[in-house]
Design a protein around this motif. Structure first.
Motif, PDB file in Angstrom:
ATOM      1  N   PRO A  84      35.393  41.611 -67.795  1.00 30.83           N
ATOM      2  CA  PRO A  84      34.651  42.600 -67.022  1.00 30.83           C
ATOM      3  C   PRO A  84      33.139  42.367 -66.993  1.00 30.83           C
ATOM      4  N   VAL A  85      32.640  41.504 -67.872  1.00 31.68           N
ATOM      5  CA  VAL A  85      31.201  41.245 -67.933  1.00 31.68           C
ATOM      6  C   VAL A  85      30.903  39.896 -67.297  1.00 31.68           C
ATOM      7  N   GLY A  86      29.983  39.890 -66.342  1.00 31.00           N
ATOM      8  CA  GLY A  86      29.577  38.640 -65.718  1.00 31.00           C
ATOM      9  C   GLY A  86      29.766  38.670 -64.220  1.00 31.00           C
ATOM     10  N   GLU A  87      28.887  37.977 -63.523  1.00 33.75           N
ATOM     11  CA  GLU A  87      28.929  37.990 -62.072  1.00 33.75           C
ATOM     12  C   GLU A  87      28.532  36.639 -61.518  1.00 33.75           C
ATOM     13  N   VAL A  88      29.167  36.291 -60.407  1.00 36.43           N
ATOM     14  CA  VAL A  88      28.785  35.108 -59.642  1.00 36.43           C
ATOM     15  C   VAL A  88      28.471  35.572 -58.222  1.00 36.43           C
ATOM     16  N   ARG A  89      28.141  34.630 -57.377  1.00 28.61           N
ATOM     17  CA  ARG A  89      27.845  34.923 -55.987  1.00 28.61           C
ATOM     18  C   ARG A  89      28.805  34.164 -55.076  1.00 28.61           C
ATOM     19  N   ILE A  90      29.305  34.842 -54.040  1.00 26.09           N
ATOM     20  CA  ILE A  90      30.072  34.164 -52.987  1.00 26.09           C
ATOM     21  C   ILE A  90      29.048  33.689 -51.967  1.00 26.09           C
ATOM     22  N   VAL A  91      28.780  32.385 -51.970  1.00 23.66           N
ATOM     23  CA  VAL A  91      27.705  31.825 -51.138  1.00 23.66           C
ATOM     24  C   VAL A  91      28.321  31.014 -50.007  1.00 23.66           C
ATOM     25  N   PRO A  92      28.104  31.423 -48.758  1.00 25.59           N
ATOM     26  CA  PRO A  92      28.760  30.756 -47.637  1.00 25.59           C
ATOM     27  C   PRO A  92      28.099  29.430 -47.287  1.00 25.59           C
ATOM     28  N   ASP A  93      28.902  28.547 -46.701  1.00 22.42           N
ATOM     29  CA  ASP A  93      28.405  27.285 -46.169  1.00 22.42           C
ATOM     30  C   ASP A  93      28.147  27.499 -44.676  1.00 22.42           C
ATOM     31  N   PRO A  94      26.884  27.515 -44.242  1.00 20.75           N
ATOM     32  CA  PRO A  94      26.583  27.799 -42.835  1.00 20.75           C
ATOM     33  C   PRO A  94      27.269  26.844 -41.861  1.00 20.75           C
ATOM     34  N   ALA A  95      27.562  25.632 -42.303  1.00 20.26           N
ATOM     35  CA  ALA A  95      28.196  24.652 -41.413  1.00 20.26           C
ATOM     36  C   ALA A  95      29.619  25.041 -41.048  1.00 20.26           C
ATOM     37  N   THR A  96      30.198  25.997 -41.774  1.00 20.41           N
ATOM     38  CA  THR A  96      31.592  26.385 -41.520  1.00 20.41           C
ATOM     39  C   THR A  96      31.721  27.665 -40.701  1.00 20.41           C
ATOM     40  N   TYR A  97      30.630  28.184 -40.191  1.00 23.38           N
ATOM     41  CA  TYR A  97      30.656  29.455 -39.450  1.00 23.38           C
ATOM     42  C   TYR A  97      31.548  29.345 -38.226  1.00 23.38           C
ATOM     43  N   VAL A  98      32.503  30.294 -38.085  1.00 20.45           N
ATOM     44  CA  VAL A  98      33.348  30.359 -36.886  1.00 20.45           C
ATOM     45  C   VAL A  98      33.652  31.818 -36.553  1.00 20.45           C
ATOM     46  N   PRO A  99      33.519  32.214 -35.277  1.00 15.84           N
ATOM     47  CA  PRO A  99      34.066  33.512 -34.867  1.00 15.84           C
ATOM     48  C   PRO A  99      35.587  33.451 -34.965  1.00 15.84           C
ATOM     49  N   LEU A 100      36.213  34.582 -35.267  1.00 14.70           N
ATOM     50  CA  LEU A 100      37.659  34.641 -35.409  1.00 14.70           C
ATOM     51  C   LEU A 100      38.266  35.246 -34.145  1.00 14.70           C
ATOM     52  N   PRO A 101      38.857  34.423 -33.287  1.00 13.44           N
ATOM     53  CA  PRO A 101      39.346  34.933 -32.004  1.00 13.44           C
ATOM     54  C   PRO A 101      40.482  35.935 -32.133  1.00 13.44           C
ATOM     55  N   TYR A 102      41.208  35.903 -33.253  1.00 14.91           N
ATOM     56  CA  TYR A 102      42.301  36.859 -33.455  1.00 14.91           C
ATOM     57  C   TYR A 102      41.808  38.158 -34.087  1.00 14.91           C
ATOM     58  N   ALA A 103      40.527  38.215 -34.431  1.00 11.00           N
ATOM     59  CA  ALA A 103      39.936  39.421 -35.031  1.00 11.00           C
ATOM     60  C   ALA A 103      38.611  39.693 -34.324  1.00 11.00           C
ATOM     61  N   PRO A 104      38.650  40.261 -33.109  1.00 10.82           N
ATOM     62  CA  PRO A 104      37.428  40.465 -32.325  1.00 10.82           C
ATOM     63  C   PRO A 104      36.354  41.219 -33.108  1.00 10.82           C
ATOM     64  N   GLY A 105      35.139  40.680 -33.052  1.00 10.19           N
ATOM     65  CA  GLY A 105      34.025  41.275 -33.776  1.00 10.19           C
ATOM     66  C   GLY A 105      33.823  40.711 -35.160  1.00 10.19           C
ATOM     67  N   ALA A 106      34.720  39.797 -35.585  1.00 13.79           N
ATOM     68  CA  ALA A 106      34.617  39.217 -36.928  1.00 13.79           C
ATOM     69  C   ALA A 106      34.403  37.711 -36.837  1.00 13.79           C
ATOM     70  N   ALA A 107      33.732  37.169 -37.839  1.00 17.27           N
ATOM     71  CA  ALA A 107      33.556  35.730 -38.006  1.00 17.27           C
ATOM     72  C   ALA A 107      33.824  35.411 -39.469  1.00 17.27           C
ATOM     73  N   ALA A 108      33.852  34.125 -39.802  1.00 16.06           N
ATOM     74  CA  ALA A 108      34.112  33.730 -41.189  1.00 16.06           C
ATOM     75  C   ALA A 108      33.319  32.481 -41.537  1.00 16.06           C
ATOM     76  N   MET A 109      33.071  32.321 -42.834  1.00 14.42           N
ATOM     77  CA  MET A 109      32.518  31.095 -43.385  1.00 14.42           C
ATOM     78  C   MET A 109      33.235  30.788 -44.690  1.00 14.42           C
ATOM     79  N   LEU A 110      33.513  29.509 -44.921  1.00 16.08           N
ATOM     80  CA  LEU A 110      34.049  29.094 -46.221  1.00 16.08           C
ATOM     81  C   LEU A 110      32.909  29.098 -47.227  1.00 16.08           C
ATOM     82  N   SER A 111      33.231  29.439 -48.463  1.00 17.29           N
ATOM     83  CA  SER A 111      32.174  29.725 -49.426  1.00 17.29           C
ATOM     84  C   SER A 111      32.396  29.049 -50.763  1.00 17.29           C
ATOM     85  N   ASP A 112      31.278  28.856 -51.461  1.00 16.24           N
ATOM     86  CA  ASP A 112      31.278  28.390 -52.847  1.00 16.24           C
ATOM     87  C   ASP A 112      31.025  29.585 -53.764  1.00 16.24           C
ATOM     88  N   LEU A 113      31.494  29.483 -54.980  1.00 20.86           N
ATOM     89  CA  LEU A 113      31.187  30.475 -56.009  1.00 20.86           C
ATOM     90  C   LEU A 113      30.087  29.892 -56.882  1.00 20.86           C
TER      91      LEU A 113
END
Length: 453
Positions: A84-113
């Motif tokens: 329960p103690v400790g935190e990381v960051r979900i940091v996206p890779d900008p090169a992977t940015y894509v709008p999600l055509p099956y989820a209008p209004g949403a996009a996604a990026m693959l991320s590193d921890l």
């Protein structure tokens, strides 16, 4: 950043970040998902609103370290430094940015921890693959890869007997049958358009052997992009189905008495502009030798679920023995013939499916193959027939996830590559899954795998 007088200095805007912000506004994106894959093989993440995107592209989103100790049943395991103690960051890779055509209004990026100081976190799966790619590059090589996934399309319905939900296939068409194309046509066209709009180039599609089973392959890419592509494909396969009031499962065996869903891993190895798997290259043999030497341990990562081992059976064209062979679809490593005069030969690892974390699976494959090259491991004679017809000649692959985890724990090379935190978390998560499903019936196993994958 501040100068020597303590006055804040303005940093020039990152062009990649600016392009994403502009695209998000033009395309009407309101939520951007930062996605990663956990040790259970589940795609997870958090989303940020467009109003905070500029900030979160730099800082990431806060995330508890404990989530990488969560199994596919959402049961948290006791792993040192993942409580329960400790935190990381979900940091996206900008090169992977894509709008999600099956989820209008949403996009996604693959991320590193990443750690709070922005250094890599030792349990980040995507970083594991990045490091493996870098180690391969240090030897002068580049791996090009593609996953070849199968999935079952149907509808998720309540069990008439009152048990867990079950998957009812869309059709009962025959393997490669034209009626299968027609039955799934509307879904398939929407899926292909969704994939192409995200930059995933579709190579082939056909209805497969099982009821409702489909196969769709994406064009090969450098290793990290190939793994990212597979995550986007997994999300798209299910997202498009949900928008059409259907359910799609990439689980290895969502229906016990039907053909299993693999995600065969195709790969070629390049030095500069030359495919070193071409011809009678000794490097191809050594790479195969490395895969075979580590294969019992590798399957704990490439076939990462209890359900996987329902698929890995003799005479199921999924591979059950440690062997290789030219165009042998029962061999664990198939040497694929090139297509046409301009085609390139590649290797196909058949014991691989979509319940695996693709970053861990592909990273481990790189380490195993590179070990074969470094030690010049002889792969032995190729299997020219179904290995099940030659009793006792070829070692059997592990018959369960528990056996595969034992082999992984005994494999010094892969354990060293995974590192202390990642390996202890992976083993804890996967052993907990093996124990949990051992206590329950088949219907419970099938339901939880079709739900997760």
């Amino acid at each position: 950043m501040r100068d020597r007088q303590g006055v804040a200095k303005t940093q020039p805007p990152d062009p990649a970040v600016q392009r994403i912000l502009e695209r998000a506004e033009i395309e009407g994106i309101e939520l951007i998902r930062f996605l990663y894959v956990d040790h259970g093989g589940v795609v997870r993440g958090k989303a940020v609103s467009r109003s905070r995107l500029a900030e979160r592209l730099g800082t990431g989103i806060g995330h508890t370290v404990a989530m990488m100790a969560m199994n596919m049943l959402d049961q948290l395991q006791e792993v040192e430094r993942m409580g329960p103690v400790g935190e990381v960051r979900i940091v996206p890779d900008p090169a992977t940015y894509v709008p999600l055509p099956y989820a209008p209004g949403a996009a996604a990026m693959l991320s590193d921890l990443r750690r709070q100081d922005d250094s890599p976190w030792e349990a980040c799966p995507r970083t594991f693959l990045k490091d493996a790619v870098a180690e391969l590059a240090a030897e002068g090589y580049t791996l090009v890869a593609a996953f070849e996934p199968e999935f079952t399309l149907g509808r998720r319905l309540p069990d008439p007997a009152g048990g867990p939900d079950r998957l009812v296939p869309l059709d009962d068409s025959l393997c490669y049958a034209a009626t299968g194309f027609d039955t799934a046509h509307d879904y398939t066209m929407k899926l292909i358009r969704a994939l192409e709009s995200q930059g995933l180039r579709v190579e082939h599609y056909h209805p497969e052997l099982g009821a409702g089973q489909q196969e769709l392959s994406i064009r090969h890419a450098p290793a990290l992009r190939a793994a990212d592509n597979h995550v986007l494909l997994r999300e798209s396969v299910r997202g498009v189905a949900l928008r059409m009031a259907m359910w799609a499962s990439l689980a290895p065996k969502p229906i016990a008495d039907q053909a299993g869903n693999g995600a065969h891993l195709h790969m070629s190895l390049w030095r500069e502009s030359r495919n070193v798997f071409a011809g009678d290259s000794p490097e191809r043999g050594w790479f195969i030798g490395g895969l075979l030497a580590h294969l019992p341990a590798l399957v704990a990562l490439t076939c990462g679920s209890v359900n996987s081992f329902r698929r890995l059976a003799p005479r199921m064209w999924s591979s059950a023995y440690v062997c290789h062979g030219p165009d042998n679809r029962e061999a664990a490593v198939r040497i694929c013939s090139p297509l046409g005069e301009t085609g390139e030969p590649n290797l196909e690892l058949k014991p691989s499916d979509s319940s695996a974390n693709p970053y861990l699976a592909l990273g481990a494959v790189i380490h195993a193959g590179l070990d074969g090259i470094r030690r010049k491991l002889d792969p032995g004679e190729p299997a020219e027939a179904d290995p099940d017809t030659v009793p006792g000649r070829y070692p059997r692959l592990p018959g369960s996830l528990a056996e595969a985890l034992d082999a992984l724990e005994a494999d010094e090379l892969l354990m060293e590559a995974l590192g202390p935190l990642r390996r202890s978390a992976y083993l804890a998560v996967k052993r907990s899954e093996a124990a949990a499903f051992k206590e329950r019936d088949v219907a419970y196993e099938l339901f939880n795998h079709l739900r997760a994958f």
